[in-house]
Design a protein around this motif. Structure first.
Motif, short mmCIF file in Angstrom:
data_model
loop_
_atom_site.label_atom_id
_atom_site.label_comp_id
_atom_site.label_asym_id
_atom_site.label_seq_id
_atom_site.Cartn_x
_atom_site.Cartn_y
_atom_site.Cartn_z
N THR A 331 3.83 6.98 -3.62
CA THR A 331 2.38 6.95 -3.79
C THR A 331 2.00 6.25 -5.09
OG1 THR A 331 2.12 9.01 -2.54
CG2 THR A 331 0.30 8.36 -3.96
N ASN A 332 2.77 6.52 -6.15
CA ASN A 332 2.47 5.93 -7.46
C ASN A 332 2.78 4.44 -7.54
OD1 ASN A 332 1.61 8.40 -8.36
ND2 ASN A 332 3.43 8.85 -9.56
N SER A 333 3.36 3.88 -6.47
CA SER A 333 3.64 2.44 -6.47
C SER A 333 2.38 1.62 -6.21
CB SER A 333 4.69 2.11 -5.42
OG SER A 333 4.14 2.18 -4.10
N ASN A 334 1.26 2.31 -5.92
CA ASN A 334 -0.02 1.64 -5.68
C ASN A 334 0.04 0.61 -4.56
OD1 ASN A 334 -1.42 3.04 -7.79
ND2 ASN A 334 -0.42 1.69 -9.28
#
Length: 365
Positions: A331-334
């Motif tokens: 998710t944090n990989s945008n």
């Protein structure tokens, strides 16, 4: 024609992982391993000067939570009861023994999550990286995989910490060759082994596996890890010359500890008759090929197949759901990496199956 599925998975030691490997922050373990190496070098001296004795004692006291020094002949230490109070030996000739790593206790859930990954992959033949020993492989299969695999093989390799490469298979083995004694310029080539195993998938056909765990980028005190990986890649390339890659079914599998565009792996990955199954499936889309995350999403685990085996290729992928924080990481990989979720039983980094994904590939042969 039948379907054969193969896999490779770095399981992070199935049952007996040393405590030193059990830190979430890998740099802590690297520092401890560096100090163990300093202690090992001190213990090799034939003359333990007062300064060396002080260094030996202080290093041991710092490391005794993680190691045992086994005294097989003579005495290294002075003791008061069980307490070590000094160094008795005056040099390496006064005693004989070894440094052993204390083992961490594993939760049942960690083992079950490792088993869950292997069950989900459902390979006929699986290369197992960072296994403890052959008996551990058999025990793991019996207790957690319902005796799914009838055959297992592991030969103790060169790593003094006891992390080895092995294989579990539904099919019987043929010829087996170890490469723990291979040398280049009088230096041992393989940090663990390049275990060469023939797997007989029928009365007339075999798949030949070269199972590897190349030198890690961590614990690199002298800055030589890249050179060692390149030496290992070159040696695997040499071994492959023993095969007819246009006609023999050959697999190079394992944790190669570097990325597809890295210089150390070029000798192997640039071979025209060996093919990365994840490239065959996903081309250069690294968002789908990644097998490991430290500072970035990277592929460091591989199944490479000969041109002969490539002709039978069906599909390939990575099973990542045994990794902790998978949803948060992706998710944090945008949007750079498709969002994935770990198994609901992976609730903490201590009970994850591994920090590696398992690579698998399917063939119709």
């Amino acid at each position: 024609m039948s379907t054969i599925k193969i896999a490779t998975f770095n399981v992070e030691n199935l049952f007996e992982r040393p405590i030193v490997f059990n830190f979430k922050d890998h740099s802590i373990g690297d520092e401890i391993l560096e100090n163990v190496d300093k202690l090992r070098k001190l213990l090799k001296y034939t003359n333990y000067t007062p300064y060396r004795k002080t260094r030996i004692l202080n290093l041991y006291k710092d490391l005794k939570k993680y190691i045992i020094i086994r005294e097989d002949r003579g005495k290294l230490f002075k003791k008061r009861g069980w307490a070590v109070i000094g160094v008795k030996a005056n040099g390496s000739g006064d005693w004989d023994g070894s440094i052993e790593y204390k083992k961490a206790s594993f939760s049942d859930m960690a083992r079950e999550n490792t088993a869950k990954v292997i069950k989900k992959v459902n390979a006929d033949i699986a290369c197992v990286i960072e296994a403890d020993n052959r008996i551990a492989l058999k025990r793991f299969d019996t207790h957690l995989l319902n005796s799914k695999y009838k055959h297992e093989m592991l030969i103790d390799g060169n790593d003094q910490r006891g992390i080895d490469v092995g294989i579990i298979s539904k099919h019987v083995f043929g010829n087996i060759q170890t490469h723990i004694y291979d040398k280049k310029s009088n230096k041992t080539v393989f940090s663990r082994d390049c275990l060469e195993v023939e797997v007989k998938i029928s009365a007339t056909k075999s798949i030949h596996f070269l199972i590897n765990h190349f030198k890690s980028k961590g614990y690199d005190m002298d800055g030589s890890s890249a050179t060692k990986r390149k030496r290992q890649a070159n040696r695997v390339k040499e071994i492959l010359q023993n095969y007819d890659l246009d006609n023999d079914l050959v697999v190079v599998a394992g944790d190669l500890n570097d990325t597809p565009n890295s210089d150390p792996l070029k000798p192997l990955l640039n071979m025209t008759k060996m093919h990365d199954v994840l490239f065959l499936e996903h081309s250069n889309d690294m968002s789908k090929r990644w097998t490991y995350h430290y500072n970035d999403f990277e592929q460091i685990d591989y199944i490479l197949v000969s041109s002969a085996l490539k002709n039978h290729f069906v599909s390939a992928g990575v099973e990542r759901r045994g990794m902790y924080n998978l949803k948060k990481l992706t998710t944090n990989s945008n949007g750079a990496i498709p969002i994935e979720e770990q198994f609901d039983t992976v609730t903490h980094w201590t009970n994850q199956a591994s920090d590696h994904g398992a690579v698998w590939a399917k063939f119709d042969i």
